[in-house]
Design an enzyme around this catalytic site. Structure first.
Site, short mmCIF file in Angstrom:
data_model
loop_
_atom_site.label_atom_id
_atom_site.label_comp_id
_atom_site.label_asym_id
_atom_site.label_seq_id
_atom_site.Cartn_x
_atom_site.Cartn_y
_atom_site.Cartn_z
N GLN A 55 27.98 -5.57 -14.50
CA GLN A 55 27.22 -6.40 -15.43
C GLN A 55 27.88 -7.76 -15.52
OE1 GLN A 55 26.13 -4.56 -19.19
NE2 GLN A 55 26.31 -6.51 -20.26
N HIS A 82 40.29 -8.22 -26.11
CA HIS A 82 40.06 -9.60 -25.73
C HIS A 82 39.40 -10.36 -26.88
CE1 HIS A 82 37.36 -12.75 -23.91
NE2 HIS A 82 38.54 -13.09 -23.44
N TYR A 110 31.42 -13.36 -18.34
CA TYR A 110 32.13 -12.09 -18.29
C TYR A 110 31.58 -11.29 -17.12
CZ TYR A 110 32.73 -13.07 -23.33
OH TYR A 110 33.00 -13.63 -24.54
N LYS A 128 37.29 -6.48 -17.43
CA LYS A 128 36.55 -7.75 -17.49
C LYS A 128 37.26 -8.81 -16.68
CE LYS A 128 35.14 -6.96 -22.28
NZ LYS A 128 35.28 -7.44 -23.66
N ARG A 159 35.80 -15.15 -31.54
CA ARG A 159 35.18 -13.87 -31.16
C ARG A 159 36.29 -12.90 -30.76
NH1 ARG A 159 29.46 -14.50 -29.67
NH2 ARG A 159 28.92 -16.70 -29.60
N HIS A 199 38.06 -7.47 -29.04
CA HIS A 199 37.14 -6.42 -28.63
C HIS A 199 37.66 -5.68 -27.40
CE1 HIS A 199 33.93 -9.48 -30.15
NE2 HIS A 199 34.42 -8.79 -31.16
N ARG A 224 32.13 -36.08 -4.66
CA ARG A 224 30.96 -35.48 -5.32
C ARG A 224 31.37 -34.67 -6.55
NH1 ARG A 224 29.26 -31.75 -0.71
NH2 ARG A 224 31.53 -31.69 -0.62
#
Length: 192
Positions: A47, A119, A132, A72, A59, A62, A23
């Site tokens: 969060q 990151h 995240y 994170k 990106r 940060h 599957r």
């Protein structure tokens, strides 16, 4: 699942055990109990956020000011990316050093990034989606952005085209400027 420390103290690469069948496959993406064993402290998600990026989107780098700090747990749930973390904790034995790895949906590999570690990533495929899981909620005004092309960091992005970037990332300060402004967190052992 296999949890291995990276070259950045307190940052871990997490590789799940995939269970394939006709599957598809199944795997545990995160186990708080196993993660907490290696961290020596609880990791309580506050969060969960997602980003969706086209190929060649860059990106980062940060992090979040301490306090409030933000650990994170990052997973690529679709596509693939080159993930780079940078130790931004003043006084850390790894200050300014980086760790690079590829995260992709097929492997299910994740990174645990402690507070004070920057990151960033480069999307290697269209429709790259990142999940995240964070230890604190977003707090406006606490974001710290570092120039991803800072020559002092010399990060190996492996660009094959001009990256798509946000204005805030293209205008981000260098590591030296951020350090001089007193914005970086202090090293406090394997945590922040």
């Amino acid at each position: 699942m296999r949890i291995e420390e990276t070259g950045i103290p307190g940052a871990f690469a997490v590789t799940p055990h995939l269970l394939p069948d006709d599957r598809g496959s199944f795997h545990e993406g995160m186990r708080a109990d196993k993660l907490e064993q290696v961290l020596g402290a609880p990791f309580v998600p506050r969060q969960i956020s997602y980003s969706v990026s086209g190929r060649d989107t860059l990106r980062g780098i940060h992090t979040t000011a301490v306090p409030p700090g933000q650990a994170k747990y990052v997973t690529c749930v679709h596509g693939a990316l080159r993930d780079i973390i940078v130790d931004l904790r003043v006084g850390s034995p790894a200050f300014g050093r980086h760790h690079v790895c590829t995260l992709d949906a097929r492997s299910g590999r994740s990174l645990y990034i402690p507070e004070g570690v920057g990151h960033g990533f480069l999307a290697l495929a269209d429709d790259t989606r990142i999940c995240y899981v964070m230890s604190t909620v977003y707090a406006p005004g606490t974001q710290i952005d570092i120039d991803p092309f800072d020559p002092r960091l010399d990060l190996p992005w492996g660009l094959t085209a001009a990256p798509r970037m946000s204005k805030k990332d293209t205008e981000a300060r260098s590591l030296a400027e951020t350090l001089e402004a007193g914005l970086l967190p202090a090293w406090q052992g394997t945590g922040v």
